[in-house]
Write a protein that holds these residues in place. Structure first.
Motif, PDB file in Angstrom:
ATOM      1  N   TYR A  33       0.830  -1.198   0.000  1.00 27.44           N
ATOM      2  CA  TYR A  33       0.000   0.000   0.000  1.00 27.44           C
ATOM      3  C   TYR A  33       0.869   1.254   0.000  1.00 27.44           C
ATOM      4  O   TYR A  33       1.916   1.292   0.651  1.00 27.44           O
ATOM      5  N   TYR A  35       0.216   5.288   1.052  1.00 26.27           N
ATOM      6  CA  TYR A  35      -0.675   6.249   1.672  1.00 26.27           C
ATOM      7  C   TYR A  35      -0.032   7.632   1.638  1.00 26.27           C
ATOM      8  O   TYR A  35       1.190   7.773   1.716  1.00 26.27           O
ATOM      9  N   LEU A  45      -5.349   6.412   1.631  1.00 27.45           N
ATOM     10  CA  LEU A  45      -4.865   5.448   0.650  1.00 27.45           C
ATOM     11  C   LEU A  45      -4.759   6.078  -0.738  1.00 27.45           C
ATOM     12  O   LEU A  45      -5.691   6.731  -1.217  1.00 27.45           O
ATOM     13  N   TYR A  48      -3.043   0.427  -3.982  1.00 27.52           N
ATOM     14  CA  TYR A  48      -2.475  -0.771  -3.426  1.00 27.52           C
ATOM     15  C   TYR A  48      -2.366  -1.879  -4.470  1.00 27.52           C
ATOM     16  O   TYR A  48      -3.124  -1.909  -5.453  1.00 27.52           O
TER      17      TYR A  48
ATOM     18  N   LYS B  99      -8.728  -3.128   2.508  1.00 28.98           N
ATOM     19  CA  LYS B  99      -8.713  -1.677   2.354  1.00 28.98           C
ATOM     20  C   LYS B  99      -9.215  -1.066   3.649  1.00 28.98           C
ATOM     21  O   LYS B  99     -10.275  -1.421   4.141  1.00 28.98           O
ATOM     22  N   VAL B 100      -8.419  -0.152   4.197  1.00 30.19           N
ATOM     23  CA  VAL B 100      -8.681   0.442   5.498  1.00 30.19           C
ATOM     24  C   VAL B 100      -8.834   1.947   5.342  1.00 30.19           C
ATOM     25  O   VAL B 100      -8.055   2.586   4.633  1.00 30.19           O
TER      26      VAL B 100
END
Lengths: 116, 112
Positions: A33, A35, A45, A48, B99-100
């Motif tokens: 990921y 961010y 985000l 990813y 997914k967070v």
């Protein structure tokens, strides 16, 4: 086990310059990921990957930002023509799927970008 | 649109007190709620997490209370220590946990 590593740790640019950030995830982690964390905000985000495939890049400003993970291991995030609004810390995280259903994301220390 | 909200933005407690950090969310599809702790100059690290089928999760001095009906949860830090001074992020995930979404954080200061 080594953690997620990122480089550089800091970058200072003028508007319009380009910059690349590099991430080495934890060995064996297939999901990676990127961010963006503006000052005093939570991580947001950008994109990813699972292995080398992009799973979700819906929040990546595609006109200036790009991200690749060509061999499913290391990854590079690039900003073309940086703007002052890009000033933030860029965090990389990795995760292993196939284990715990809600496996933890492990974060690197981040790259702190300042665009003047 | 802020899907995960946290309050207060900042909190100061004395050493030994219980710190209470609040979180609420919008999306009923969220089913996993991790809390992350972040120190200056470091990335966030998972502190404790809860699934929506539970209403409480304890791990040492840290406890999550979860109210699914009201879409609210809170993190209680008992016997707060100066070393707990950090920013705490409430997060929420869709099923699968891939997914967070993070809240904006609560900055906690524990005074000795």
């Amino acid at each position: 086990e080594a953690g997620v590593t990122q480089s550089p740790r800091y970058a200072v640019l003028q508007e319009g310059q380009a910059v690349s950030f590099w991430c080495d995830p934890i060995s064996g982690h297939d999901t990676l990921y990127w961010y963006q964390q503006p000052r005093d905000q939570g991580p947001q985000l950008l994109v990813y990957f699972r292995d080398e495939a992009v799973i979700d890049n819906s929040q990546l400003p595609s006109d200036r930002f790009s991200a690749v993970r060509p061999k499913g291991t290391n990854s590079t995030l690039k900003i073309q023509s940086a703007k002052q609004g890009d000033t933030a810390t860029y965090l990389c995280a990795s995760r292993r799927t196939g284990g715990a259903h809600y496996a933890e994301q492990f974060f690197g220390p981040g790259t702190r970008l300042t665009v003047l | 649109q802020q899907q995960v909200r946290q309050s207060p933005q900042s909190l100061t407690v004395w050493e030994g007190e219980t710190a209470i950090l609040n979180c609420s969310y919008e999306n009923s599809a969220f089913d996993y709620f991790p809390w992350y702790q972040q120190f200056p100059g470091e990335g966030p690290a998972l502190l404790i997490s809860i699934l929506s089928v539970s209403d409480k999760k304890e791990d040492g001095r840290f406890t999550i209370f979860f109210n699914k009906r009201e879409k609210k949860l809170s993190l209680h830090i008992a016997d707060s220590q100066p070393g707990d001074s950090a920013t705490y992020f409430c997060a929420a995930s869709w099923p699968g946990g891939y997914k967070v979404v993070f809240g904006s954080g609560t900055r906690l200061l524990v005074s000795p």
